[in-house]
Design a protein around this motif. Structure first.
Motif, PDB file in Angstrom:
ATOM      1  N   THR A  93       0.424  -1.305   0.066  1.00 26.90           N
ATOM      2  CA  THR A  93      -0.016   0.244   0.269  1.00 26.90           C
ATOM      3  C   THR A  93       0.986   1.262  -0.312  1.00 26.90           C
ATOM      4  O   THR A  93       1.739   1.213   0.056  1.00 26.90           O
ATOM      5  CB  THR A  93      -1.019  -0.068   1.522  1.00 26.90           C
ATOM      6  OG1 THR A  93      -0.413   0.394   2.356  1.00 26.90           O
ATOM      7  CG2 THR A  93      -1.537  -0.873   1.486  1.00 26.90           C
ATOM      8  N   ASP A  94       0.010   2.376  -0.101  1.00 28.01           N
ATOM      9  CA  ASP A  94       1.321   3.816  -0.184  1.00 28.01           C
ATOM     10  C   ASP A  94       1.725   3.692   1.141  1.00 28.01           C
ATOM     11  O   ASP A  94       2.314   4.464   1.022  1.00 28.01           O
ATOM     12  CB  ASP A  94      -0.230   5.125  -0.631  1.00 28.01           C
ATOM     13  CG  ASP A  94      -0.513   4.752  -2.102  1.00 28.01           C
ATOM     14  OD1 ASP A  94       0.446   3.857  -2.689  1.00 28.01           O
ATOM     15  OD2 ASP A  94      -1.056   4.738  -2.117  1.00 28.01           O
ATOM     16  N   THR A  99       8.850   2.279   4.151  1.00 29.51           N
ATOM     17  CA  THR A  99       9.703   2.383   3.939  1.00 29.51           C
ATOM     18  C   THR A  99      10.726   3.099   3.754  1.00 29.51           C
ATOM     19  O   THR A  99      12.163   3.232   3.563  1.00 29.51           O
ATOM     20  CB  THR A  99       9.282   1.101   3.037  1.00 29.51           C
ATOM     21  OG1 THR A  99       8.801   0.621   3.099  1.00 29.51           O
ATOM     22  CG2 THR A  99      10.580   0.358   2.691  1.00 29.51           C
ATOM     23  N   ILE A 100      10.231   4.067   2.270  1.00 30.12           N
ATOM     24  CA  ILE A 100      10.900   5.386   2.134  1.00 30.12           C
ATOM     25  C   ILE A 100      11.417   5.725   3.169  1.00 30.12           C
ATOM     26  O   ILE A 100      13.153   6.551   3.096  1.00 30.12           O
ATOM     27  CB  ILE A 100      10.709   6.047   0.818  1.00 30.12           C
ATOM     28  CG1 ILE A 100      10.389   5.134  -0.353  1.00 30.12           C
ATOM     29  CG2 ILE A 100      11.417   7.785   0.250  1.00 30.12           C
ATOM     30  CD1 ILE A 100       9.310   5.714  -1.551  1.00 30.12           C
ATOM     31  N   LEU A 154      13.248  -1.818   5.559  1.00 30.40           N
ATOM     32  CA  LEU A 154      13.278  -3.319   4.657  1.00 30.40           C
ATOM     33  C   LEU A 154      12.261  -4.236   5.616  1.00 30.40           C
ATOM     34  O   LEU A 154      11.480  -5.129   5.247  1.00 30.40           O
ATOM     35  CB  LEU A 154      14.656  -3.877   5.379  1.00 30.40           C
ATOM     36  CG  LEU A 154      15.828  -3.536   3.829  1.00 30.40           C
ATOM     37  CD1 LEU A 154      17.264  -3.847   4.247  1.00 30.40           C
ATOM     38  CD2 LEU A 154      15.696  -2.901   2.706  1.00 30.40           C
ATOM     39  N   ILE A 155      12.036  -4.412   6.975  1.00 25.34           N
ATOM     40  CA  ILE A 155      11.127  -4.804   7.369  1.00 25.34           C
ATOM     41  C   ILE A 155       9.623  -4.910   6.642  1.00 25.34           C
ATOM     42  O   ILE A 155       8.426  -6.073   7.150  1.00 25.34           O
ATOM     43  CB  ILE A 155      11.280  -5.127   8.976  1.00 25.34           C
ATOM     44  CG1 ILE A 155      11.990  -6.062   9.472  1.00 25.34           C
ATOM     45  CG2 ILE A 155       9.775  -5.732   9.917  1.00 25.34           C
ATOM     46  CD1 ILE A 155      12.716  -5.847  11.037  1.00 25.34           C
ATOM     47  N   ILE A 156       9.635  -3.695   7.285  1.00 24.91           N
ATOM     48  CA  ILE A 156       8.176  -2.668   7.032  1.00 24.91           C
ATOM     49  C   ILE A 156       7.862  -3.589   5.240  1.00 24.91           C
ATOM     50  O   ILE A 156       6.903  -4.391   4.868  1.00 24.91           O
ATOM     51  CB  ILE A 156       8.197  -1.512   6.878  1.00 24.91           C
ATOM     52  CG1 ILE A 156       8.044  -0.781   8.833  1.00 24.91           C
ATOM     53  CG2 ILE A 156       6.970  -0.755   5.858  1.00 24.91           C
ATOM     54  CD1 ILE A 156       8.422   0.312   8.848  1.00 24.91           C
ATOM     55  N   PHE A 157       8.832  -2.657   4.371  1.00 20.38           N
ATOM     56  CA  PHE A 157       8.579  -3.736   2.789  1.00 20.38           C
ATOM     57  C   PHE A 157       8.234  -5.135   2.610  1.00 20.38           C
ATOM     58  O   PHE A 157       7.396  -4.771   1.403  1.00 20.38           O
ATOM     59  CB  PHE A 157      10.295  -3.113   2.186  1.00 20.38           C
ATOM     60  CG  PHE A 157       9.860  -3.273   0.559  1.00 20.38           C
ATOM     61  CD1 PHE A 157       9.788  -2.306   0.124  1.00 20.38           C
ATOM     62  CD2 PHE A 157      10.470  -4.577   0.461  1.00 20.38           C
ATOM     63  CE1 PHE A 157       9.130  -3.206  -1.560  1.00 20.38           C
ATOM     64  CE2 PHE A 157      10.436  -4.800  -0.735  1.00 20.38           C
ATOM     65  CZ  PHE A 157       9.734  -4.290  -1.702  1.00 20.38           C
ATOM     66  N   GLU A 158       9.116  -5.899   3.534  1.00 19.92           N
ATOM     67  CA  GLU A 158       8.780  -7.438   3.609  1.00 19.92           C
ATOM     68  C   GLU A 158       7.598  -7.812   3.740  1.00 19.92           C
ATOM     69  O   GLU A 158       6.864  -8.791   3.524  1.00 19.92           O
ATOM     70  CB  GLU A 158       9.747  -7.885   4.523  1.00 19.92           C
ATOM     71  CG  GLU A 158       9.969  -8.957   3.890  1.00 19.92           C
ATOM     72  CD  GLU A 158      10.594  -9.630   2.461  1.00 19.92           C
ATOM     73  OE1 GLU A 158      10.184 -11.112   2.008  1.00 19.92           O
ATOM     74  OE2 GLU A 158      11.103  -8.487   1.551  1.00 19.92           O
ATOM     75  N   GLY A 159       7.038  -7.394   4.761  1.00 23.37           N
ATOM     76  CA  GLY A 159       5.925  -7.246   5.459  1.00 23.37           C
ATOM     77  C   GLY A 159       5.962  -8.278   6.226  1.00 23.37           C
ATOM     78  O   GLY A 159       7.099  -8.594   6.887  1.00 23.37           O
TER      79      GLY A 159
END
Length: 105
Positions: free
Chosen positions: A2-3, A9-10, A55-60
């Motif tokens: 999601t946005d 992440t960014i 990266l953890i947020i990006f990976e899920g």
């Protein structure tokens, strides 16, 4: 993704890169070993933690994020302990901090 997760992440990765950059500049600009060690250990630890959180947020919620969390815990424990051990070894070997050298002049 999601946005909101993309923005988080960014944000975390850019903040982590910023702190790593500040630590690198501190390593170049600070005058003695102890100051450089302090700048590097504190800012690099925070920078790496922020990047890994991004990266953890990006990976899920996956196995890879669990592995990243274990790496995060290792960095959180190892970096400050390693910097302390380096500073203590330097002090034990006779390297005095710069502010102590100024008093003797």
């Amino acid at each position: 993704m999601t946005d909101i997760t993309a923005v988080l992440t960014i944000l975390f990765i850019v903040l982590g890169i910023f702190f790593l950059l500040i630590g690198s500049i501190g390593t170049i600009r600070l005058p003695d070993f102890y100051s450089r060690t302090h700048a590097t250990s504190k800012s690099d630890t925070l920078g790496m933690i922020l990047i890994i959180i991004g990266l953890i947020i990006f990976e899920g919620f996956t196995l890879n994020s669990g592995k990243l969390f274990l790496v995060l815990l290792f960095i959180l424990l190892a970096n400050p302990i390693g910097a302390h051990a380096l500073a203590r070894a330097a002090y034990s070997s006779g390297l005095s901090p710069q502010f102590l050298d100024k008093k003797n002049d």
